[in-house]
Structures are given as C-alpha cells and as structure tokens.
Design a protein around this motif. Structure first.
Motif, PDB file in Angstrom:
ATOM      1  N   ARG A 169       0.830  -1.212   0.000  1.00 14.23           N
ATOM      2  CA  ARG A 169       0.000   0.000   0.000  1.00 14.23           C
ATOM      3  C   ARG A 169       0.860   1.255   0.000  1.00 14.23           C
ATOM      4  O   ARG A 169       0.559   2.228  -0.689  1.00 14.23           O
ATOM      5  N   ILE A 170       1.945   1.242   0.765  1.00 15.28           N
ATOM      6  CA  ILE A 170       2.844   2.398   0.762  1.00 15.28           C
ATOM      7  C   ILE A 170       3.468   2.591  -0.615  1.00 15.28           C
ATOM      8  O   ILE A 170       3.551   3.707  -1.140  1.00 15.28           O
ATOM      9  N   LEU A 171       3.897   1.480  -1.237  1.00 15.28           N
ATOM     10  CA  LEU A 171       4.509   1.567  -2.559  1.00 15.28           C
ATOM     11  C   LEU A 171       3.527   2.116  -3.588  1.00 15.28           C
ATOM     12  O   LEU A 171       3.869   3.000  -4.393  1.00 15.28           O
ATOM     13  N   GLU A 172       2.290   1.599  -3.572  1.00 10.32           N
ATOM     14  CA  GLU A 172       1.299   2.069  -4.535  1.00 10.32           C
ATOM     15  C   GLU A 172       0.951   3.531  -4.299  1.00 10.32           C
ATOM     16  O   GLU A 172       0.734   4.299  -5.254  1.00 10.32           O
ATOM     17  N   THR A 173       0.902   3.945  -3.033  1.00 10.80           N
ATOM     18  CA  THR A 173       0.627   5.356  -2.737  1.00 10.80           C
ATOM     19  C   THR A 173       1.743   6.248  -3.259  1.00 10.80           C
ATOM     20  O   THR A 173       1.498   7.306  -3.844  1.00 10.80           O
ATOM     21  N   LEU A 174       2.981   5.823  -3.043  1.00 17.56           N
ATOM     22  CA  LEU A 174       4.107   6.609  -3.547  1.00 17.56           C
ATOM     23  C   LEU A 174       4.091   6.671  -5.071  1.00 17.56           C
ATOM     24  O   LEU A 174       4.389   7.718  -5.661  1.00 17.56           O
ATOM     25  N   ILE A 175       3.748   5.554  -5.726  1.00 15.93           N
ATOM     26  CA  ILE A 175       3.671   5.551  -7.188  1.00 15.93           C
ATOM     27  C   ILE A 175       2.629   6.557  -7.668  1.00 15.93           C
ATOM     28  O   ILE A 175       2.871   7.357  -8.583  1.00 15.93           O
ATOM     29  N   GLY A 176       1.452   6.528  -7.059  1.00 15.92           N
ATOM     30  CA  GLY A 176       0.400   7.463  -7.464  1.00 15.92           C
ATOM     31  C   GLY A 176       0.787   8.907  -7.239  1.00 15.92           C
ATOM     32  O   GLY A 176       0.538   9.776  -8.083  1.00 15.92           O
ATOM     33  N   ALA A 177       1.438   9.191  -6.106  1.00 17.25           N
ATOM     34  CA  ALA A 177       1.843  10.570  -5.825  1.00 17.25           C
ATOM     35  C   ALA A 177       2.928  11.035  -6.783  1.00 17.25           C
ATOM     36  O   ALA A 177       2.877  12.158  -7.298  1.00 17.25           O
ATOM     37  N   VAL A 178       3.926  10.161  -7.034  1.00 18.46           N
ATOM     38  CA  VAL A 178       5.010  10.540  -7.945  1.00 18.46           C
ATOM     39  C   VAL A 178       4.485  10.748  -9.357  1.00 18.46           C
ATOM     40  O   VAL A 178       4.875  11.700 -10.058  1.00 18.46           O
ATOM     41  N   VAL A 179       3.589   9.875  -9.816  1.00 15.29           N
ATOM     42  CA  VAL A 179       3.019  10.032 -11.152  1.00 15.29           C
ATOM     43  C   VAL A 179       2.234  11.334 -11.245  1.00 15.29           C
ATOM     44  O   VAL A 179       2.318  12.068 -12.237  1.00 15.29           O
ATOM     45  N   GLY A 180       1.459  11.650 -10.201  1.00 13.39           N
ATOM     46  CA  GLY A 180       0.688  12.896 -10.221  1.00 13.39           C
ATOM     47  C   GLY A 180       1.575  14.120 -10.289  1.00 13.39           C
ATOM     48  O   GLY A 180       1.312  15.054 -11.054  1.00 13.39           O
ATOM     49  N   LEU A 181       2.655  14.122  -9.489  1.00 13.05           N
ATOM     50  CA  LEU A 181       3.574  15.257  -9.515  1.00 13.05           C
ATOM     51  C   LEU A 181       4.326  15.347 -10.840  1.00 13.05           C
ATOM     52  O   LEU A 181       4.493  16.429 -11.409  1.00 13.05           O
ATOM     53  N   THR A 182       4.785  14.187 -11.342  1.00 16.03           N
ATOM     54  CA  THR A 182       5.493  14.187 -12.619  1.00 16.03           C
ATOM     55  C   THR A 182       4.584  14.622 -13.757  1.00 16.03           C
ATOM     56  O   THR A 182       5.008  15.320 -14.683  1.00 16.03           O
ATOM     57  N   PHE A 183       3.329  14.224 -13.676  1.00 19.07           N
ATOM     58  CA  PHE A 183       2.363  14.599 -14.705  1.00 19.07           C
ATOM     59  C   PHE A 183       2.228  16.114 -14.784  1.00 19.07           C
ATOM     60  O   PHE A 183       2.175  16.701 -15.869  1.00 19.07           O
ATOM     61  N   ASN A 184       2.201  16.771 -13.635  1.00 20.37           N
ATOM     62  CA  ASN A 184       2.084  18.225 -13.631  1.00 20.37           C
ATOM     63  C   ASN A 184       3.386  18.912 -14.027  1.00 20.37           C
ATOM     64  O   ASN A 184       3.376  20.061 -14.466  1.00 20.37           O
ATOM     65  N   LEU A 185       4.524  18.244 -13.832  1.00 14.04           N
ATOM     66  CA  LEU A 185       5.782  18.826 -14.282  1.00 14.04           C
ATOM     67  C   LEU A 185       5.902  18.784 -15.798  1.00 14.04           C
ATOM     68  O   LEU A 185       6.343  19.740 -16.435  1.00 14.04           O
ATOM     69  N   LEU A 186       5.502  17.640 -16.386  1.00 17.14           N
ATOM     70  CA  LEU A 186       5.609  17.501 -17.834  1.00 17.14           C
ATOM     71  C   LEU A 186       4.521  18.283 -18.555  1.00 17.14           C
ATOM     72  O   LEU A 186       4.757  18.863 -19.615  1.00 17.14           O
ATOM     73  N   LEU A 187       3.325  18.287 -18.013  1.00 20.19           N
ATOM     74  CA  LEU A 187       2.203  19.042 -18.578  1.00 20.19           C
ATOM     75  C   LEU A 187       1.782  20.071 -17.540  1.00 20.19           C
ATOM     76  O   LEU A 187       0.867  19.837 -16.754  1.00 20.19           O
ATOM     77  N   ALA A 188       2.493  21.172 -17.512  1.00 17.80           N
ATOM     78  CA  ALA A 188       2.252  22.189 -16.488  1.00 17.80           C
ATOM     79  C   ALA A 188       0.817  22.686 -16.561  1.00 17.80           C
ATOM     80  O   ALA A 188       0.288  22.943 -17.647  1.00 17.80           O
ATOM     81  N   PRO A 189       0.152  22.792 -15.422  1.00 20.16           N
ATOM     82  CA  PRO A 189      -1.231  23.272 -15.422  1.00 20.16           C
ATOM     83  C   PRO A 189      -1.321  24.715 -15.887  1.00 20.16           C
ATOM     84  O   PRO A 189      -0.334  25.460 -15.829  1.00 20.16           O
ATOM     85  N   PRO A 190      -2.473  25.136 -16.365  1.00 23.43           N
ATOM     86  CA  PRO A 190      -2.607  26.515 -16.862  1.00 23.43           C
ATOM     87  C   PRO A 190      -2.456  27.529 -15.745  1.00 23.43           C
ATOM     88  O   PRO A 190      -2.676  27.229 -14.568  1.00 23.43           O
ATOM     89  N   VAL A 191      -2.067  28.723 -16.136  1.00 24.90           N
ATOM     90  CA  VAL A 191      -1.988  29.848 -15.206  1.00 24.90           C
ATOM     91  C   VAL A 191      -3.292  30.623 -15.295  1.00 24.90           C
ATOM     92  O   VAL A 191      -3.693  31.059 -16.369  1.00 24.90           O
ATOM     93  N   TRP A 192      -3.945  30.803 -14.156  1.00 24.64           N
ATOM     94  CA  TRP A 192      -5.286  31.385 -14.149  1.00 24.64           C
ATOM     95  C   TRP A 192      -5.271  32.886 -13.902  1.00 24.64           C
ATOM     96  O   TRP A 192      -6.254  33.450 -13.412  1.00 24.64           O
TER      97      TRP A 192
END
Length: 429
Positions: A169-192
């Motif tokens: 469970r810890i490993l899967e949680t870390l995977i989900g968090a890292v993917v979420g952060l990496t996703f926002n680094l590669l596809l930066a969210p819009p500036v509002w």
C-alpha cells in the motif's frame, strides 16, 4: 449627458508580447479568438472543472499502468486512487496535496502494523485504532486528509498478511503521488491569471454601472423605492466580491512553484492589492448609495435630490470615478508593459478630471448647504465617500501598498521557513 456615462470602455489592448511566464502569444490563439465558436469551445476546455477532470483521468490511468509494472499487488488500485486525489488544478496544490496524502497513508499503515503485532482486529481495537489514527493525523497536520489516516489503517488491519499489504500500500501510494507530480511537471497546469484579471475588471465595471445608475437620479424626482433598489444592488456586490476572491486564490495557487511563471510573487501581490482596493471601493459605494437613499427619504415627493447645476456636476464626478475604477482594474490585470503604460496614463487622466470636478462640486455643495441646513451631513458624507475612492485609486497610495505587501510577504516567508530563507540568502551572497 455626463462624462464617462456612455457604454463601458473596451478592455485594455490584447496582450501581444509576453505572458507572466514570458511565452509568446501564438497565431493559433489569435485565430481562435476570431471565431466565436472556437473561442467558446476553448473557454469551456480551459474551465477549472474540465481541466481537473481531464488531468485527473489521465494521471490516474498512467499511475495504474506504472503500478502494474512495479507493484506486487494483483490490482493496484491504490496508485490510481492516490493520483486521482493528488492531481489538482494548480501545481502548488498538487505538490502540497500529494505530500499530505502520502504522509497520511504512511502514518495510517504504520499505526495498523503496530496494532496488528500487538492486539489484532476486534471491536475495541478497531475503535482504538480509529481514535489513534485521527489524533495522529492532527499531529502530523495532514489537514483534509485526516480521515485518510484512519482509512489506510483500517484497510491494512483487515487483511491477513499485514506486513506485505502495508509495504504494497505504501509503494502504490508513492507511485500514485510521484506520477501525479510528474504529470504536472511535464504538462504544467494553466496559469489562471487572465481569468482572475477578467473577474477584477468585471467587478470594476459593475461598480461603474452602479455609479452611473445612481447618477441618473440626482437631478430628477427620485422615489425612495428607486433609491432603495440602488442600495440593494450595492449590497449584492458583496457576493460577487467573494466570487472574484475565489478566482484570485486559484490564480495565486497557479503562480506558486509553476515552471511556466517568472516573478510569480509580484503578480500575486499586484492582483491581491488590486482586489483589496476594489473591495474597499465597493464598500464605499454601498455607503454612498445609502446616503442617496436617506436623502431621497428626506425630500418631498416632487423635489429632486439636488438642484440641476449641482446634480449635473455630481453626475460628471461619478462618471469620472467610474472610469477611474475601470482604468485601475485594467492596470492591475494587464500583462504587457505597453498596455500597462496605456492603462496607467488613462488612470492618471481620469483621476485628474475627477479631482477637478470634485473641487467644483465642493463649492456648489457649500452653497447648497446654506439653503438646506437640515441635510448638511448627507452632503458632507457624499463628498467624503468620493474622496475615499479617489484616495484608494491614487497611484502613490497603490505603490505604497504594493511595497508594504511585498515586505510583509518576505517577512512571513522568513518567519515560516527560517532555515530555507537563510540558505537562499547564503546562496545569493
């Protein structure tokens, strides 16, 4: 009849140079703006709800694919669940949310592992683990993820092989968090920032329209009910100010830790102080309409609020004040230096015209007070309200407020993160 009372001014010249992040405007964006249907579709796609939905779905799917390769779990649904909850509209919210969520899951798993080794699962141990998890969540300050600590502990405690499940469970949680952060680094969210600027301009235009409608009743017979409607409209602006504040908070979060943005602090301070000025102006406008409503009650049914010459001068004054409010909003929401200079020049011209008319109104009101001594305090309050708005819009006042806000922000940062601020100062030297 009065200056500035025509249709609302068009917005400031469209940005043609750089955005807050320094990126050039593309020709494709100009083509989209020339086609109403495409522009409407683009606006809907850029809406916070649509952006959140698309980004969260893509990140959750990617997290599941990665977890299948790295985790020993048969169906690693914890990874997409974590990514789904971690990915937010802004990178700053994603980073802070991801850190809190990972902390909540790890603390819950550790608590469950300790309880399973000592007492196992029973009705009283379940209640005790829930209580301990909620208390631990408050201690580690995971904020909205306090229930997640207890949920993680209960899920892990309910399985047979606690040790293996805890690690998975810890490993899967870390995977989900890292993917979420990496996703926002590669596809930066819009500036509002642009949406927040539009909301600030909309607030200024609403204030201007209210001032112009209030000016229409100055030289004619105004029933108390009509003046009360103007006062009611001024009070309803409070709800809209709250909506603008929500939009501005989203813009402030989108500027924090965003790789597409330079000088994010300056943009946040300019927008925030601009909204503060308009919020104060909205309160003063409400007081002004209240004074006109009281004056309407004091007049006889066939008597106008002011003599024609005084009313006409007040109409000009409120028209210039409304124009200055819009120019001020365009100044704080403009991204391009050339457009900012144009807005600043327009604001200076509006303020100069308003001060000149204000002096003339002051002389006329002094003569009116001598003929209507009973309502002298209403005349004085009206002039004082106009002076307050002009003082809030003054460029020197705004510069002092910006410097004060920047100093306060730097001081808060040093107090909140003293070690990091000292490290940054050492690296700078």
């Amino acid at each position: 009849m009065f200056t500035g009372a025509a249709a609302d001014r068009p917005p400031a010249a469209p940005a043609a140079a750089t955005s807050p992040g320094g990126a050039l405007r593309s020709d494709a964006a100009d083509a989209i703006r020339r086609h109403p249907r495409l522009a409407g579709f683009a606006d809907r796609v850029r809406a916070p709800a649509v952006s959140q939905t698309l980004r969260a779905a893509m990140a959750a799917t990617l997290a599941y694919v990665v977890a299948l390769q790295l985790s020993s779990g048969h169906k690693p649904l914890t990874a997409p669940l974590t990514a789904l909850l971690v990915v937010q509209v802004t990178f700053y919210a994603t980073l802070t949310t991801g850190a809190r969520r990972v902390t909540a899951v790890v603390v819950g798993v550790l608590i469950a592992s300790g309880f399973s080794a000592l007492v196992g699962l029973s009705w009283w141990s379940l209640g005790l683990i829930i209580l301990s998890s909620l208390v631990a969540g408050r201690i580690v300050r995971v904020n909205e993820f306090v229930p997640e600590v207890a949920i993680s502990a209960m899920l892990v405690l309910g399985v047979t092989h606690v040790g293996d499940t805890a690690f998975t469970r810890i490993l899967e949680t870390l995977i989900g968090a890292v993917v979420g952060l990496t996703f926002n680094l590669l596809l930066a969210p819009p500036v509002w920032v642009e949406d927040a600027g539009d909301a600030i301009e909309d607030l200024a235009r609403r204030l201007r329209r209210l001032l112009l409608r209030s000016a229409e009743q100055l030289t004619v017979v105004t029933p108390p009910a009509v003046a009360a409607d103007r006062l009611r409209a001024a009070r309803e602006l409070d709800d809209f100010v709250g909506e603008v504040d929500t939009s501005l908070r989203r813009a402030e979060d989108s500027l924090r830790l965003n790789p597409r943005v330079s000088e994010g602090l300056m943009h946040r301070v300019v927008l925030r102080t601009g909204l503060d000025t308009l919020e104060i102006s909205a309160v003063v406008v409400r007081v002004l309409t209240r004074g006109l409503a009281d004056l309407a009650k004091a007049r006889s049914p066939r008597e106008p609020l002011f003599p024609r010459d005084v009313g006409a001068a007040l109409q000009d004054l409120l028209g210039y004040v409304g124009d200055a409010l819009v120019s001020f909003a365009q100044l704080v929401s403009t991204e391009v230096s050339a457009s900012a200079e144009t807005a600043a020049g327009r604001l200076e011209a509006d303020l100069a015209a308003a001060h000149a008319v204000r002096d003339r109104v002051e002389t006329l009101l002094l003569d009116t007070v001598q003929e209507d001594e009973e309502n002298w305090f209403l005349y004085g309050a009206l002039l004082a309200d106009v002076n307050r708005i002009l003082d809030e819009l003054d460029t020197e006042h705004r510069s002092a407020r910006l410097l004060e806000a920047l100093d306060r922000s730097g001081r808060d940062y040093r107090e909140r993160l003293p070690r990091l601020s000292r490290l940054g100062a050492w690296l700078t030297r």
